[in-house]
Structure formats: structure tokens, C-alpha cells
Write an enzyme that holds these catalytic residues in place. Sequence first.
Site, PDB file in Angstrom:
ATOM      1  CD  GLU A 109      -2.734  -1.330   2.398  1.00 46.57           C
ATOM      2  OE1 GLU A 109      -3.890  -1.743   2.331  1.00 46.57           O
ATOM      3  OE2 GLU A 109      -2.139  -1.187   3.473  1.00 46.57           O
ATOM      4  CB  CYS A 122       2.853   7.328   3.510  1.00 51.67           C
ATOM      5  SG  CYS A 122       3.470   6.190   4.728  1.00 51.67           S
ATOM      6  CB  CYS A 129       7.837  -5.550   8.234  1.00 51.32           C
ATOM      7  SG  CYS A 129       9.246  -4.742   9.008  1.00 51.32           S
ATOM      8  CB  CYS A 133       6.938  -3.285  15.696  1.00 44.85           C
ATOM      9  SG  CYS A 133       8.562  -2.780  15.111  1.00 44.85           S
ATOM     10  CB  CYS A 136       3.449  -2.631  13.292  1.00 42.30           C
ATOM     11  SG  CYS A 136       3.594  -2.434  11.524  1.00 42.30           S
ATOM     12  CB  CYS A 347       1.174   5.455  12.316  1.00 41.68           C
ATOM     13  SG  CYS A 347       2.176   6.740  11.640  1.00 41.68           S
TER      14      CYS A 347
HETATM   15 FE1  SF4 Z   1       8.159  -3.215  10.344  1.00 42.05          FE
HETATM   16 FE2  SF4 Z   1       5.883  -2.281  11.339  1.00 42.05          FE
HETATM   17 FE3  SF4 Z   1       8.078  -2.351  12.871  1.00 42.05          FE
HETATM   18 FE4  SF4 Z   1       7.892  -0.599  10.796  1.00 42.05          FE
HETATM   19  S1  SF4 Z   1       6.645  -0.632  12.662  1.00 42.05           S
HETATM   20  S2  SF4 Z   1       9.655  -1.886  11.338  1.00 42.05           S
HETATM   21  S3  SF4 Z   1       6.719  -1.838   9.309  1.00 42.05           S
HETATM   22  S4  SF4 Z   1       6.985  -4.128  12.023  1.00 42.05           S
END
Ligand code: SF4
Length: 359
Positions: A109, A122, A129, A133, A136, A347
Site C-alpha cells: 500500500e 507515504c 516486514c 513490532c 504494527c 500509522c
Molecule cells: Fe516493520 Fe511495522 Fe516495525 Fe515498521 S513498525 S519496522 S513496518 S513491524
Amino acid sequence: MKEKLLGKTPEELKQVALNAGLPAFAGKQIARWMYVSRVKSIDEMTNISKAGREKLSELYDLGVIPPMDCQISKDGTKKYLFPVTCARRASLGAYANALPSELETAAIEAVMIPDDDRKTLCVSSQSGCKMGCKFCMTGRQGFHGNLSVADILAQFIAIDEASELTNCVFMGMGEPLDNWENVKRAIEVLTADWGFGWSPKRITLSTIGVIPNLEKYLNECKCHLAVSLHNPIPEERLSMMPVQAAYPIRDVIGLIKQYDFSGQRRVSFEYTMFSGFNDDKVHADALYRLLKGLECRINLIRFHKIPDFDYDTSPDGIMEMFKNRLSSYGITCTIRASRGEDILAACGMLAGQHKEKDS
Ligand code: SF4
């Protein structure tokens, strides 16, 4: 799979032109069509002969893929969904070199955020990823692959607002410094005279602090830096961000402090506020000690609730108190307005999925 043209330098395009039986100077023409006129197909390169365009199309793809979905928020934010083919091996910058078994089709996206006379894109740098995290949605889906340079640049060209973009943030899906070579080339194209011709001041890269490539970024690029900090206390940060084990935030800040941010280039810290987790005055004081001596800004961000995650965003009053405490230490601090929440574009909410249809 055909090689993509987007992302190539004029020098590389000279060879492309020769391969297609065109004169070497056609390389420069192709660069102009791609990066200045931002055409969406080889056929639009009308000062190249029809036969030349046909040969080019036979050998290469331009690399601009139309979005397969677009959602518009009530605040004007637009979220575009793109199909991409990812190479799962990080070393496969150009996936023409990949075996079919090493390729995966996924979705990414890009979010266009209008704000007065600015239109910021963005951009995503990876599908999924690896960083995990906990807060996220992108991190939750695991890693599908690095985006090629073409897939990164195509996000700028395929959207309706291509000619109106004023800024970009590498803050979409993925950790840009985990796909450094492709992100670096994309930034080179964006800022080169022969490319988009953007000033580095229009570009911000956001990272959780992958130190070896952060050092390269700081040495090799002049663009702004944003760091996802979220908690200054090491054990607490580690409980949400596994990267803390490999690259402690203290070391990340130590590296950043070796660079000058008092001039054109700026550094900011993203701090998502979770109620009862990182919003106490103990955290504000620890943040101050961590960042002392660094010219920077802290952006406080409301957390957008995601499924199966216990924390809520901090209440407005607590955010205000937190901000005031940091301000009393002389730190520039803002509470960032949330954009595109209703279309899951804010975010931490990007998941690369089609909007669920109402039943
Ligand atoms: Fe990856 Fe999400 Fe952490 Fe960014 S916030 S590094 S996209 S897991």
C-alpha cells in the site's frame, strides 16, 4: 520475467537503448519520459520510433503497475493497493535474476496525504516486514519480500496525484533500511537532476534503527530522518520491538548524535502513545535524558487499536501532559494529527489487503 526500466540510470538506459537497436542517446530520452514526464507505458514515449518502442516492450517492462484498489478517507487521504512480485532473497535487487521459486506475489500500500498545499506520499519499501513490532499490522503479516526499485518508484507514478506530489516519507510497509540498496537507488532517482529532480528536503526516511544501514544512510543521503522510538526504557521497548535486542536505542541515538542536524537536514522521533505503557512522566524524563544535546523534534502519535493487542491509546489529557513535560525541557514536541484512520491508512495499520465488502 522481463527486466524493469524504472530505476535505471541514464548510463544503464544507454545500454537498454542499444539492446533494443536504438541509438545510445535514446537512453536519455527514455530517462526523461520516465522521470520527468512520468509516463505509464513505453508506448507513450512518442519521440522513439514505433518499431523501437515495440522492441523495447518486447525486451523490458516499464514497471508502472496500476493500483488494484483505492480507498478515500473522509479527510481526503487516499490509500492505494498495488500488486507486486517480490524476491524473497534480500540480495535479489533485480528480480530478473530470481528463480520462479524465489518469487512471491503480494500486495503493498501507498498512502497519499493532502495537507494544505502539500501532498505527501507515504511509500512502502517491503511487502510485509521482518521486524515484528507488536503494535504494527504490517509486522504481524511477516515478511513477503523486498520491493524492487521499480516497485518503489511506481508508487509515485501510478497514482492520480503523480504530478502534484510535494513530499514523500518512507514510512509505509516495511523497514526501508532492511532494503537499503533498492531504497538508496530510489532516493537517487528521486533527487537526481536526470531523475525527478526533488530536493532531499522533500524526503524523509523512517526507521526503527537498523544501525549498519542507518550509518550508510546518514553518510550517503542528505534526506531527513525519522526514528521510531516509542519507549526510552530498554526492557520496555524490547517487549514491543524485538529490534531493541540487536540495535539498542541508546546506540542508535549515539550514532545519530555524531551527525549535524542543525542545518537543512532534520531528525525527528516517532512516539506512539500507549495508555499505561509509555506515557508516564518517568518516560518523558528518560526521553529527555536520551535525546539531550540533539536538535530534534518528537512527534507524539495516537495509537490506532488493532485486533488482539491489549493496549489502547493514551487519553488526550495524558498526551497533553506528556507533551508539556517534554516542552518544559526545551524539546520541540507535537501531537500529530491522525490521518486516514477510517480507511486503515494511519500509522501501523497498513496490511496490504482489499477492503472487506459490506455484506
Ligand atoms: Fe516493520 Fe511495522 Fe516495525 Fe515498521 S513498525 S519496522 S513496518 S513491524
